[in-house]
Design a protein around this motif. Structure first.
Motif, PDB file in Angstrom:
ATOM      1  N   ILE A  26      28.395  54.533  44.202  1.00 42.85           N
ATOM      2  CA  ILE A  26      28.980  54.465  42.865  1.00 42.85           C
ATOM      3  C   ILE A  26      28.569  53.137  42.249  1.00 42.85           C
ATOM      4  O   ILE A  26      28.615  52.098  42.920  1.00 42.85           O
ATOM      5  N   GLY A  27      28.170  53.160  40.977  1.00 42.83           N
ATOM      6  CA  GLY A  27      27.752  51.918  40.364  1.00 42.83           C
ATOM      7  C   GLY A  27      27.664  51.975  38.857  1.00 42.83           C
ATOM      8  O   GLY A  27      27.951  52.992  38.221  1.00 42.83           O
ATOM      9  N   VAL A  28      27.260  50.840  38.280  1.00 40.77           N
ATOM     10  CA  VAL A  28      27.077  50.710  36.838  1.00 40.77           C
ATOM     11  C   VAL A  28      25.675  50.174  36.577  1.00 40.77           C
ATOM     12  O   VAL A  28      25.094  49.472  37.418  1.00 40.77           O
ATOM     13  N   SER A  29      25.133  50.495  35.409  1.00 42.56           N
ATOM     14  CA  SER A  29      23.774  50.091  35.070  1.00 42.56           C
ATOM     15  C   SER A  29      23.715  49.558  33.650  1.00 42.56           C
ATOM     16  O   SER A  29      24.465  49.984  32.773  1.00 42.56           O
ATOM     17  N   GLY A  30      22.794  48.644  33.438  1.00 44.87           N
ATOM     18  CA  GLY A  30      22.438  48.193  32.103  1.00 44.87           C
ATOM     19  C   GLY A  30      20.986  48.558  31.848  1.00 44.87           C
ATOM     20  O   GLY A  30      20.123  48.312  32.700  1.00 44.87           O
ATOM     21  N   THR A  31      20.702  49.159  30.696  1.00 37.92           N
ATOM     22  CA  THR A  31      19.371  49.702  30.431  1.00 37.92           C
ATOM     23  C   THR A  31      18.832  49.214  29.100  1.00 37.92           C
ATOM     24  O   THR A  31      19.555  49.171  28.096  1.00 37.92           O
ATOM     25  N   ALA A  32      17.554  48.842  29.096  1.00 36.07           N
ATOM     26  CA  ALA A  32      16.810  48.588  27.867  1.00 36.07           C
ATOM     27  C   ALA A  32      15.811  49.727  27.712  1.00 36.07           C
ATOM     28  O   ALA A  32      15.107  50.075  28.666  1.00 36.07           O
ATOM     29  N   ALA A  33      15.762  50.327  26.521  1.00 37.23           N
ATOM     30  CA  ALA A  33      14.941  51.521  26.321  1.00 37.23           C
ATOM     31  C   ALA A  33      14.144  51.428  25.038  1.00 37.23           C
ATOM     32  O   ALA A  33      14.537  50.748  24.074  1.00 37.23           O
ATOM     33  N   LEU A  34      13.015  52.135  25.021  1.00 33.99           N
ATOM     34  CA  LEU A  34      12.188  52.257  23.829  1.00 33.99           C
ATOM     35  C   LEU A  34      11.821  53.726  23.670  1.00 33.99           C
ATOM     36  O   LEU A  34      11.169  54.314  24.542  1.00 33.99           O
ATOM     37  N   PHE A  35      12.277  54.347  22.564  1.00 32.56           N
ATOM     38  CA  PHE A  35      12.056  55.769  22.326  1.00 32.56           C
ATOM     39  C   PHE A  35      11.218  55.968  21.070  1.00 32.56           C
ATOM     40  O   PHE A  35      11.348  55.234  20.092  1.00 32.56           O
ATOM     41  N   GLY A 170      11.904  52.940  41.646  1.00 29.59           N
ATOM     42  CA  GLY A 170      12.724  51.750  41.690  1.00 29.59           C
ATOM     43  C   GLY A 170      12.748  51.101  43.050  1.00 29.59           C
ATOM     44  O   GLY A 170      12.178  51.619  44.024  1.00 29.59           O
ATOM     45  N   GLY A 171      13.411  49.958  43.110  1.00 30.32           N
ATOM     46  CA  GLY A 171      13.594  49.239  44.354  1.00 30.32           C
ATOM     47  C   GLY A 171      15.040  48.833  44.518  1.00 30.32           C
ATOM     48  O   GLY A 171      15.754  48.618  43.528  1.00 30.32           O
ATOM     49  N   GLN A 172      15.488  48.755  45.764  1.00 29.49           N
ATOM     50  CA  GLN A 172      16.886  48.430  46.053  1.00 29.49           C
ATOM     51  C   GLN A 172      16.967  47.327  47.087  1.00 29.49           C
ATOM     52  O   GLN A 172      16.218  47.315  48.068  1.00 29.49           O
ATOM     53  N   ALA A 173      17.888  46.393  46.875  1.00 31.68           N
ATOM     54  CA  ALA A 173      18.174  45.333  47.840  1.00 31.68           C
ATOM     55  C   ALA A 173      19.631  45.457  48.263  1.00 31.68           C
ATOM     56  O   ALA A 173      20.527  45.519  47.413  1.00 31.68           O
ATOM     57  N   ASP A 174      19.869  45.520  49.558  1.00 32.87           N
ATOM     58  CA  ASP A 174      21.228  45.651  50.086  1.00 32.87           C
ATOM     59  C   ASP A 174      21.906  44.292  50.169  1.00 32.87           C
ATOM     60  O   ASP A 174      21.288  43.277  50.506  1.00 32.87           O
ATOM     61  N   LEU A 175      23.202  44.284  49.844  1.00 32.48           N
ATOM     62  CA  LEU A 175      24.027  43.088  49.875  1.00 32.48           C
ATOM     63  C   LEU A 175      25.147  43.294  50.899  1.00 32.48           C
ATOM     64  O   LEU A 175      25.364  44.405  51.395  1.00 32.48           O
ATOM     65  N   PRO A 176      25.910  42.253  51.223  1.00 30.89           N
ATOM     66  CA  PRO A 176      27.026  42.411  52.176  1.00 30.89           C
ATOM     67  C   PRO A 176      28.092  43.377  51.653  1.00 30.89           C
ATOM     68  O   PRO A 176      28.200  43.628  50.445  1.00 30.89           O
ATOM     69  N   ILE A 181      21.884  46.120  44.815  1.00 33.75           N
ATOM     70  CA  ILE A 181      21.368  45.979  43.458  1.00 33.75           C
ATOM     71  C   ILE A 181      20.044  46.746  43.375  1.00 33.75           C
ATOM     72  O   ILE A 181      19.334  46.888  44.376  1.00 33.75           O
ATOM     73  N   ARG A 182      19.735  47.229  42.176  1.00 38.68           N
ATOM     74  CA  ARG A 182      18.520  48.005  41.969  1.00 38.68           C
ATOM     75  C   ARG A 182      17.818  47.582  40.688  1.00 38.68           C
ATOM     76  O   ARG A 182      18.455  47.189  39.716  1.00 38.68           O
ATOM     77  N   LEU A 216      18.742  47.917  35.297  1.00 39.64           N
ATOM     78  CA  LEU A 216      19.266  47.061  36.367  1.00 39.64           C
ATOM     79  C   LEU A 216      20.636  47.571  36.752  1.00 39.64           C
ATOM     80  O   LEU A 216      21.500  47.743  35.878  1.00 39.64           O
ATOM     81  N   SER A 217      20.862  47.825  38.034  1.00 40.06           N
ATOM     82  CA  SER A 217      22.115  48.439  38.491  1.00 40.06           C
ATOM     83  C   SER A 217      22.735  47.645  39.624  1.00 40.06           C
ATOM     84  O   SER A 217      22.037  46.962  40.393  1.00 40.06           O
ATOM     85  N   ILE A 218      24.061  47.749  39.712  1.00 45.57           N
ATOM     86  CA  ILE A 218      24.785  47.212  40.856  1.00 45.57           C
ATOM     87  C   ILE A 218      25.778  48.268  41.308  1.00 45.57           C
ATOM     88  O   ILE A 218      26.378  48.963  40.474  1.00 45.57           O
ATOM     89  N   GLY A 219      25.906  48.448  42.607  1.00 45.16           N
ATOM     90  CA  GLY A 219      26.783  49.507  43.100  1.00 45.16           C
ATOM     91  C   GLY A 219      27.288  49.210  44.506  1.00 45.16           C
ATOM     92  O   GLY A 219      27.007  48.167  45.097  1.00 45.16           O
ATOM     93  N   LYS A 220      28.028  50.197  45.021  1.00 41.65           N
ATOM     94  CA  LYS A 220      28.609  50.065  46.358  1.00 41.65           C
ATOM     95  C   LYS A 220      28.537  51.408  47.050  1.00 41.65           C
ATOM     96  O   LYS A 220      28.731  52.470  46.434  1.00 41.65           O
TER      97      LYS A 220
END
Length: 222
Positions: A26-35, A170-176, A181-182, A216-220
């Motif tokens: 479960i997480g939240v994301s912030g997105t920049a887009a160009l349409f 995408g890429g993901q880095a695991d945190l404690p 984060i993605r 850019l996302s952060i989740g758990k």
């Protein structure tokens, strides 16, 4: 369409619940887009059909929430954008005439003001992990399109929805503590749609909408 997307996700979610190593993200994301989008309007109310076309590019930033089910190396998920996306109001002058006036070559200049709102953008997707840190995903998207217009011709238009597809990497880095984060890039391609005016003589055709996003996302993981 949205009910179909959510129903499909719930079905896949519960199918995967039997897997002992399957987690929920479960997480939240912030997105920049160009349409980019192109559209045309056809007026068939006169002896001579009038048609105008236009295209535009819109930048946007928005937040979304997501939930995913892990199924070994695969995952399924749904992403929902929390806010509406609005285009700038477009103002143009147009020559308009009745059938008789057109025959005499007499036109009246009218002002057309149009703004479009995109709301309830939902993405249902399936992804696959690539190694320890990377992934690829593909899915289907749906968004509601609301027109807000003040037209000198007297026409009004209804609302519709657009369906499309998306692909991303995408890429993901695991945190404690199960956090992660993605960073992700995607491409979206929406199908076109047609809207008929209240007078029945004007038709607006959205030829298509496509765009790229950086997220850019952060989740758990639970």
């Amino acid at each position: 369409m949205k009910k179909t997307l959510i129903g499909l996700f719930i079905a896949m979610f519960w199918i995967g619940s039997a897997s002992a190593d399957a987690g929920v993200n479960i997480g939240v994301s912030g997105t920049a887009a160009l349409f980019g989008a192109s559209a045309s309007e056809t007026d068939t109310g006169d002896d001579e059909t009038e048609k105008v076309s236009d295209s535009d590019v819109m930048g946007a930033g928005y937040a979304s929430v997501f939930i995913e089910k892990e199924l070994g190396s695969f995952f399924v998920g749904v992403d929902y954008v929390l806010s509406d996306l609005e285009t700038e109001e477009n103002t143009s002058l147009r020559n308009d005439c009745t059938t008789q006036a057109c025959q005499l070559g007499k036109f009246t200049q009218v002002t057309q003001k149009v703004k479009v709102t995109f709301s309830d953008l939902v993405t249902a997707y399936v992804g696959v992990k690539i190694g320890e840190s990377f992934y690829a995903k593909a899915g289907v998207v749906n968004v509601d399109l609301t027109t807000n217009e003040t037209l000198g011709t007297g026409s009004t238009y209804g609302n519709t929805s657009l369906d499309g597809t998306m692909i991303g990497v995408g890429g993901q880095a695991d945190l404690p503590n199960g956090m992660f984060i993605r960073g992700e890039g995607t491409y979206m391609d929406f199908d076109g749609a047609s809207l008929t005016s209240s007078t029945g003589v004007n038709v607006v055709k959205v030829n298509g909408v496509d765009g790229v996003t950086a997220k850019l996302s952060i989740g758990k993981t639970f």
